[in-house]
Design an enzyme around this catalytic site. Structure first.
Site, mmCIF file in Angstrom:
data_model
loop_
_atom_site.group_PDB
_atom_site.id
_atom_site.type_symbol
_atom_site.label_atom_id
_atom_site.label_comp_id
_atom_site.label_asym_id
_atom_site.label_seq_id
_atom_site.Cartn_x
_atom_site.Cartn_y
_atom_site.Cartn_z
ATOM 1 N N SER A 22 16.729 -3.509 49.991
ATOM 2 C CA SER A 22 16.951 -4.677 48.840
ATOM 3 C C SER A 22 16.791 -5.975 49.805
ATOM 4 O O SER A 22 16.417 -6.867 49.486
ATOM 5 C CB SER A 22 18.305 -4.659 48.431
ATOM 6 O OG SER A 22 18.284 -3.474 47.667
ATOM 7 N N ARG A 26 13.970 -9.054 49.979
ATOM 8 C CA ARG A 26 14.415 -10.306 49.922
ATOM 9 C C ARG A 26 14.272 -11.449 50.990
ATOM 10 O O ARG A 26 13.690 -12.593 50.845
ATOM 11 C CB ARG A 26 16.128 -10.335 49.357
ATOM 12 C CG ARG A 26 16.154 -9.956 48.039
ATOM 13 C CD ARG A 26 17.572 -9.614 47.612
ATOM 14 N NE ARG A 26 17.655 -9.140 46.142
ATOM 15 C CZ ARG A 26 17.672 -8.072 45.758
ATOM 16 N NH1 ARG A 26 16.957 -7.341 46.535
ATOM 17 N NH2 ARG A 26 17.843 -7.632 44.520
ATOM 18 N N GLY A 90 9.531 -1.122 42.717
ATOM 19 C CA GLY A 90 10.058 -1.959 41.578
ATOM 20 C C GLY A 90 10.668 -3.086 41.978
ATOM 21 O O GLY A 90 10.553 -4.188 41.191
ATOM 22 N N SER A 163 20.823 -5.157 35.856
ATOM 23 C CA SER A 163 19.790 -4.907 36.792
ATOM 24 C C SER A 163 19.633 -6.184 37.640
ATOM 25 O O SER A 163 19.364 -7.205 37.261
ATOM 26 C CB SER A 163 18.544 -4.763 36.075
ATOM 27 O OG SER A 163 17.536 -4.664 37.016
ATOM 28 N N GLN A 165 17.306 -6.419 39.711
ATOM 29 C CA GLN A 165 15.695 -6.668 40.029
ATOM 30 C C GLN A 165 15.365 -7.733 38.773
ATOM 31 O O GLN A 165 14.946 -9.021 39.218
ATOM 32 C CB GLN A 165 15.027 -5.608 39.779
ATOM 33 C CG GLN A 165 15.255 -4.818 40.841
ATOM 34 C CD GLN A 165 14.127 -3.168 40.629
ATOM 35 O OE1 GLN A 165 13.647 -3.059 39.710
ATOM 36 N NE2 GLN A 165 14.336 -2.520 41.606
ATOM 37 N N ASP A 310 21.377 4.332 42.904
ATOM 38 C CA ASP A 310 20.624 4.918 43.771
ATOM 39 C C ASP A 310 21.146 6.015 44.269
ATOM 40 O O ASP A 310 20.206 6.973 44.954
ATOM 41 C CB ASP A 310 20.163 3.937 44.762
ATOM 42 C CG ASP A 310 19.228 2.830 44.307
ATOM 43 O OD1 ASP A 310 18.589 2.898 42.933
ATOM 44 O OD2 ASP A 310 18.948 1.720 44.988
ATOM 45 N N ARG A 341 15.172 10.458 37.040
ATOM 46 C CA ARG A 341 16.318 11.193 37.920
ATOM 47 C C ARG A 341 17.057 12.017 37.053
ATOM 48 O O ARG A 341 17.768 13.043 37.864
ATOM 49 C CB ARG A 341 16.732 10.221 38.893
ATOM 50 C CG ARG A 341 15.839 9.602 39.856
ATOM 51 C CD ARG A 341 16.464 8.668 40.970
ATOM 52 N NE ARG A 341 15.663 8.153 41.981
ATOM 53 C CZ ARG A 341 15.612 7.190 42.726
ATOM 54 N NH1 ARG A 341 16.645 6.454 42.429
ATOM 55 N NH2 ARG A 341 14.843 6.819 43.553
ATOM 56 N N ARG A 382 14.430 9.762 46.991
ATOM 57 C CA ARG A 382 15.672 9.953 46.743
ATOM 58 C C ARG A 382 15.881 11.497 46.309
ATOM 59 O O ARG A 382 16.812 12.216 46.701
ATOM 60 C CB ARG A 382 16.546 9.219 45.955
ATOM 61 C CG ARG A 382 16.439 7.682 46.472
ATOM 62 C CD ARG A 382 17.643 6.778 46.470
ATOM 63 N NE ARG A 382 17.166 5.365 46.470
ATOM 64 C CZ ARG A 382 17.452 4.739 47.619
ATOM 65 N NH1 ARG A 382 17.846 5.498 48.825
ATOM 66 N NH2 ARG A 382 17.055 3.478 47.844
#
Ligand code: S3P
Length: 424
Positions: A22, A26, A90, A163, A165, A310, A341, A382
């Site tokens: 992440s 960024r 994503g 979220s 995102q 996650d 998942r 994952r």
């Protein structure tokens, strides 16, 4: 395919967990908002984040990379003749939607076959509502996405999903909107965007679940950052230790951001002996996590789901090894990750002799005896790594492994410190 041999007890110090995904995404993107050269060390050199770096380059940034420090400077986002390929990510796609919505020019974002099936309306709709000119297949939901930069209106947006995102895409849009904006989320999601942009001088205030963003008056200060190790990647090794009697592991240099270590807290509630030590604090707390084996008991997980979303596949392996019935609820978001998942975890655990009940928003796992099976990752990193970890307990064959390179390229190197594997 990899064949994993059950592990003997181990005692390890690991300082080479992959850098945080992440924060790496960024760092590359936010450098484009700075008035000078950003310096990023320990950038995650995995497929997802290298794709973001390549996109930043295609958008006109100058990148110098000596293999240790990546220096990024930009004099504004430039139109690109390339199609911008986010690969499997994503995070890449959704954050670039926010960043590019107000940029001068026309841009196309695409991704691999998995990403092109994942929902994008969660960002395209709120962005379009404030004036962004975005379009995509299925009425704006599926990539490829085309973006024509436009001027954006100030907004007060209340999101229905927790979220990071979506929040980050809207914060990036807000920085260029025509007034003060607010974004409210139902539960706090990971907050790297707020922390990093504030560190660069952006005027962002967080009050509980509400973030207030003032548009940028001028470019921000460059980032100088050493990316900490990724707690989501470290967690595979936390679970490895928690399911291998008499083991202990010290995981070094991890971000201890509270929105990221909830899975370790869950493992602690299951009985594992876990200690945290903060050694640094730049943008966010960073330090070591020490996990010691102890017998595990079942747990129910229903709150702060986005803080461990996650890690739920890896946590399901600990649940399978625990005494009692573990329940995961309110986790419908799992269905729209790199794979569905909920169904991939349920199918793979059932194939490994564990009784599991599937729900729309989660599952119930009856702890039992894991028995080695052959598990397909469905192209989901994952899932692949979680069932390799299960193999430490019972032996396991896992297929479709290339996806591991999206987030944790040195995973196999590290797993070989614990057990023998055969890759073919
Ligand atoms: C991420 C946010 C989470 C997480 C993903 C990375 C990020 O997704 O699952 O792996 O870097 O912002 P959502 O924001 O969609 O929950």
């Amino acid at each position: 395919m990899v064949e994993v041999t059950p592990a003997e007890k181990f005692s390890l110090i690991i300082s080479e967990i992959a850098p945080d995904k992440s924060i790496s995404h960024r760092s590359a993107m936010f450098s484009m908002l700075a008035n000078g050269t950003s310096e990023i060390s320990n950038f995650l050199r995995a497929e997802d984040t290298m794709n973001s770096l390549e996109i930043v380059k295609n958008l006109g940034a100058k990148i110098q990379d000596d293999g240790t420090i990546i220096k990024i400077s930009s004099d504004g986002i430039k139109e690109s003749s390339e199609i911008l390929d986010c690969g499997n990510s994503g995070t890449g796609m959704r954050l670039f939607c926010g960043l590019l919505s107000s940029a001068n020019g026309h841009f196309i974002l695409t991704g691999d076959e998995y990403l092109r099936r994942r929902p994008m309306k969660r960002v395209t709709t709120p962005l379009k509502d404030i004036g962004a000119k975005l379009d995509a297949r299925k009425d704006g939901d599926l990539a490829p996405i085309s973006i024509r930069g436009a001027s954006l209106e100030a907004f007060d947006y209340e999101s229905k999903i927790a979220s990071a995102q979506v929040k980050s895409a809207m914060i990036l849009a807000a920085l260029r909107a025509d007034g003060v904006c607010t974004y409210t989320e139902p539960e706090l999601s990971r907050d790297h965007t707020e922390r990093m942009l504030k560190g660069m001088g952006a005027e962002i205030e967080v009050d509980g679940l509400k973030t207030t963003i003032k548009p940028m008056k001028e470019l921000l200060s460059p980032l100088t950052i050493r990316v900490p190790a990724d707690p989501s990647s470290a967690f595979f090794f936390g679970v490895a230790c928690a399911i291998t009697p008499d083991s202990d592991i010290l995981l070094e240099g991890i971000t201890l951001n509270p929105t990221r270590i909830e899975a370790f807290k869950a493992l602690e509630r299951m009985g594992a002996d876990i200690n945290y030590e903060i050694t640094d604090n730049k943008y966010e707390p960073i330090g070591n996590i020490h996990v010691k084996y102890a017998p595990l008991k079942a747990i129910t997980i229903e709150n702060n789901i986005s803080w461990l979303i996650d890690e739920l596949p890896a946590l399901s392996i600990a649940m399978a090894c625990a005494t009692g019935e573990s329940i995961v609820k309110n986790a419908e978001e799992l269905r729209v990750k790199e794979s569905d998942r909920i169904s991939t975890v349920v199918d793979a655990l059932r194939a490994s002799n564990i009784e599991v009940h599937e729900y729309k928003d989660g599952y119930r796992i009856i702890g039992g005896e894991l028995i080695g099976a052959t598990v397909d990752s469905h192209g989901d990193h994952r899932i692949a790594m979680s069932f390799i970890i299960a193999g430490l307990r019972c032996g396991m064959k896992v297929t479709d492994l290339d996806c591991i390179n999206t987030s944790f390229p040195n995973f196999f190197e590290l797993i070989q410190k614990i057990t023998k594997i055969k890759l073919n």
